[in-house]
Write a protein that holds these residues in place. Sequence first.
Motif, PDB file in Angstrom:
ATOM      1  N   ALA A 250       0.822  -1.206   0.000  1.00  0.00           N
ATOM      2  CA  ALA A 250       0.000   0.000   0.000  1.00  0.00           C
ATOM      3  C   ALA A 250       0.862   1.265   0.000  1.00  0.00           C
ATOM      4  N   GLU A 251       1.930   1.233   0.802  1.00  0.00           N
ATOM      5  CA  GLU A 251       2.804   2.408   0.884  1.00  0.00           C
ATOM      6  C   GLU A 251       3.523   2.644  -0.435  1.00  0.00           C
ATOM      7  N   SER A 253       2.506   1.675  -3.398  1.00  0.00           N
ATOM      8  CA  SER A 253       1.496   2.100  -4.369  1.00  0.00           C
ATOM      9  C   SER A 253       1.202   3.589  -4.233  1.00  0.00           C
ATOM     10  N   GLU A 254       1.144   4.075  -2.983  1.00  0.00           N
ATOM     11  CA  GLU A 254       0.888   5.495  -2.755  1.00  0.00           C
ATOM     12  C   GLU A 254       2.022   6.359  -3.314  1.00  0.00           C
ATOM     13  N   VAL A 255       3.276   5.923  -3.120  1.00  0.00           N
ATOM     14  CA  VAL A 255       4.431   6.668  -3.651  1.00  0.00           C
ATOM     15  C   VAL A 255       4.400   6.687  -5.178  1.00  0.00           C
ATOM     16  N   ARG A 257       1.730   6.545  -7.095  1.00  0.00           N
ATOM     17  CA  ARG A 257       0.664   7.453  -7.538  1.00  0.00           C
ATOM     18  C   ARG A 257       1.040   8.912  -7.320  1.00  0.00           C
ATOM     19  N   ARG A 258       1.597   9.228  -6.159  1.00  0.00           N
ATOM     20  CA  ARG A 258       1.873  10.632  -5.813  1.00  0.00           C
ATOM     21  C   ARG A 258       3.046  11.207  -6.602  1.00  0.00           C
TER      22      ARG A 258
END
Length: 284
Positions: A250-251, A253-255, A257-258
């Motif tokens: 999850a972490e 994936s967030e990086v 996307r951002r």
Amino acid sequence: MTNEATSMDSLAVAERVRSLMSRHGIGKRQQTTELCRILDLSFSQGHRKLRGSSPWTLAQIRKVAEAFGEPPMQLIGAELDDAGVAGAQAHEAQLCVGAFEWPCIAWIGAPLDARSSAEFAAYAHGDHWRIVRCDGMPEANAREVVKIEIHPKRCEPRRMAVAVVDSDGTAADALRTYLEQHGFATTVLDSLPAFVDALRTQTFDAIVTDWSFGEETAAAAIEAVRRSGKADAPVFLLTGDLLTGKASEAEISEVIRRFDVACYEKPARLAILVADLSKRLGRG
């Protein structure tokens, strides 16, 4: 300009070729043999060339000059090049303008005296010539300059800089070697603090970083890239911990996307990684 030199020109060219060979340490007895090797001639043909009894082609003149790393015009001389420089001789020189100097070929003519008028003057310094603007009366030992050729050096394209951030020295060295073989300039940094410090003084065209550094991840360092002067640099994230569960999917994936990050599993397939890197940098 004709392809064949006249018989008078052949004598002048032959003299210059002999002088060139002597400057490069080729003794008189070896000069014919060396010329035959360069031009693929028989001994008798080479002998006639060096005596000036056989005409020289421009292609032959260029080939001899290139064999010794000298400019062909130095062998061609004024007689074959430009009627306006008749009587002058071509020399390698330095054109000096203020604090700047450029290598050049200068056609240097007769001595100048107090009554002479010339835009440029040549001065011999040992085995070298310096060319300067002639403002006012020329100094002693000045010679007239009738023609100057400047040949700028061709600059090699700048190699794109890639930062490799990985605490695994073996993996980092393998990636660095592969990147450098493909024309990139690579800087290896073995910790996140070292990388963040480097961002303050260096500009990277792309970054390849591991995800896990002990208890710390590369998330903050990737954010620092996006706040740097090269905020659009492609970032490639490498990790071998997704399958083991040590890294948070999850972490990561967030990086991704951002911060628009590409992610590769370790061990990365270097050919595919570098192909992607090259494409994002507009190299292929």
